[in-house]
Design an enzyme around this catalytic site. Structure first.
Site, PDB file in Angstrom:
ATOM      1  N   GLY A 166       0.905  -1.157   0.048  1.00 46.54           N
ATOM      2  CA  GLY A 166       0.163  -0.113   0.000  1.00 46.54           C
ATOM      3  C   GLY A 166       0.838   1.078   0.121  1.00 46.54           C
ATOM      4  N   GLU A 204      10.105  -2.311   4.140  1.00 46.25           N
ATOM      5  CA  GLU A 204       9.431  -2.246   2.884  1.00 46.25           C
ATOM      6  C   GLU A 204      10.357  -1.809   1.765  1.00 46.25           C
ATOM      7  OE1 GLU A 204       4.971  -1.227   4.626  1.00 46.25           O
ATOM      8  OE2 GLU A 204       6.364   0.614   4.054  1.00 46.25           O
TER       9      GLU A 204
HETATM   10  C1  5RP Z   1       3.270   0.964   6.181  1.00 46.12           C
HETATM   11  C2  5RP Z   1       3.052   1.528   4.793  1.00 46.12           C
HETATM   12  C3  5RP Z   1       1.340   1.298   4.305  1.00 46.12           C
HETATM   13  O1  5RP Z   1       1.771   0.689   3.153  1.00 46.12           O
HETATM   14  C4  5RP Z   1       0.848   2.591   4.519  1.00 46.12           C
HETATM   15  O2  5RP Z   1       0.658   3.093   5.717  1.00 46.12           O
HETATM   16  C5  5RP Z   1      -0.713   2.351   3.769  1.00 46.12           C
HETATM   17  O3  5RP Z   1      -1.499   1.756   5.055  1.00 46.12           O
HETATM   18  P1  5RP Z   1      -2.702   1.379   4.848  1.00 46.12           P
HETATM   19  O4  5RP Z   1      -2.909   0.101   3.725  1.00 46.12           O
HETATM   20  O5  5RP Z   1      -3.180   0.767   6.098  1.00 46.12           O
HETATM   21  O6  5RP Z   1      -3.653   2.354   4.462  1.00 46.12           O
HETATM   22  O7  5RP Z   1       3.693   2.352   4.232  1.00 46.12           O
HETATM   23  O8  5RP Z   1       4.491   1.266   6.844  1.00 46.12           O
END
Ligand code: 5RP
Length: 237
Positions: A96, A117
């Protein structure tokens, strides 16, 4: 904007944000090939992808995970999780984002998993970003930019961001600083307008004490699957 969006899944009534996340989690399966290792990101949207992957029966070799939380969810579904191996290339990385711009640059780290990530994404041939439409922006910076930092550098970095006209704050968990999977801290930075993401990522990555900047320009998305009230739109960058 990159190439023209291709609407490929139609929906008939307005969906909640979580339903949009579920829709793109499911749509990401079309980028997963049987017999490969899959890079898996972190967050509520990715949780839908993990659940869809498990339910799909697609026979992957296993997953390389970007956080303890995703690892637990993958293992809970009986999906094999492996450490990243030297020289290993992943077919695809699915994750995401907190924001994505029309060139596929992203802000990430809302879930504090940005360092792992970025590492896993760097080993993937394609980054498939799955978001609901609230994440699409023309210029990055509305969402507070996360950075993973060495704790002793936090105060110095907060001052340094002031020279950019931005306000950085230590992310807290209750009364104490949040501690990442890597045992470090997170700064969230308000008031930035990141019109040149690559240059910004390069500059801030050099600041002593910064472990990872939450701008993903070097590891920008190749594909974005965006959940909208009209269905899933696909952008290729
Ligand atoms: C985690 C991230 C996530 O991808 C980002 O915060 C989006 O999160 P969500 O899918 O809960 O909206 O970078 O470190």
């Amino acid at each position: 904007m990159g190439s023209a969006p291709k609407g490929d899944y139609r929906v008939s009534s307005p969906l909640t944000q979580d339903q949009l996340k579920a829709l793109v989690g499911q749509a990401a399966l079309s980028h997963v090939r049987a017999g490969t290792w899959v890079g898996v990101g972190t967050g509520s949207t990715v949780n839908h992808f993990i659940d869809a992957l498990a339910a799909s029966g697609v026979s992957i070799l296993g997953a390389v995970s970007s956080s303890e939380a995703s690892t637990q969810r993958l293992l809970g579904h009986g999906i094999v999780v492996s450490e990243l191996k030297g020289g290993q290339t992943l077919d695809v990385y699915v994750d995401g984002a907190d924001e994505i711009d029309p060139r596929g640059n992203m802000i990430k780290g809302g879930g504090a998993a940005l360092t792992r990530e970025k590492i896993v994404a760097s080993q993937a041939q394609r980054f498939v970003c799955i978001v609901d439409e609230s994440k699409w922006v023309e210029v990055l910076g509305h969402f507070p930019l996360p950075l993973e930092v060495i704790p002793m550098a936090a105060e110095v970095l907060i001052e340094r961001f002031k020279t950019k006209g931005a306000q950085a704050r230590l992310r807290m968990k209750g009364e104490t600083p949040l501690v990442t999977d890597n045992g470090q801290h997170i700064l969230d930075v308000w008031g930035l307008k990141i019109s040149e993401p690559l240059a910004f990522e390069d500059e801030v990555s050099q600041w002593p004490g910064v472990i990872t900047v939450g701008v993903f320009a070097h590891q920008r998305a190749n594909v974005c699957l965006m959940g909208t009230s009209q269905g899933v739109k696909t952008f290729e960058f």
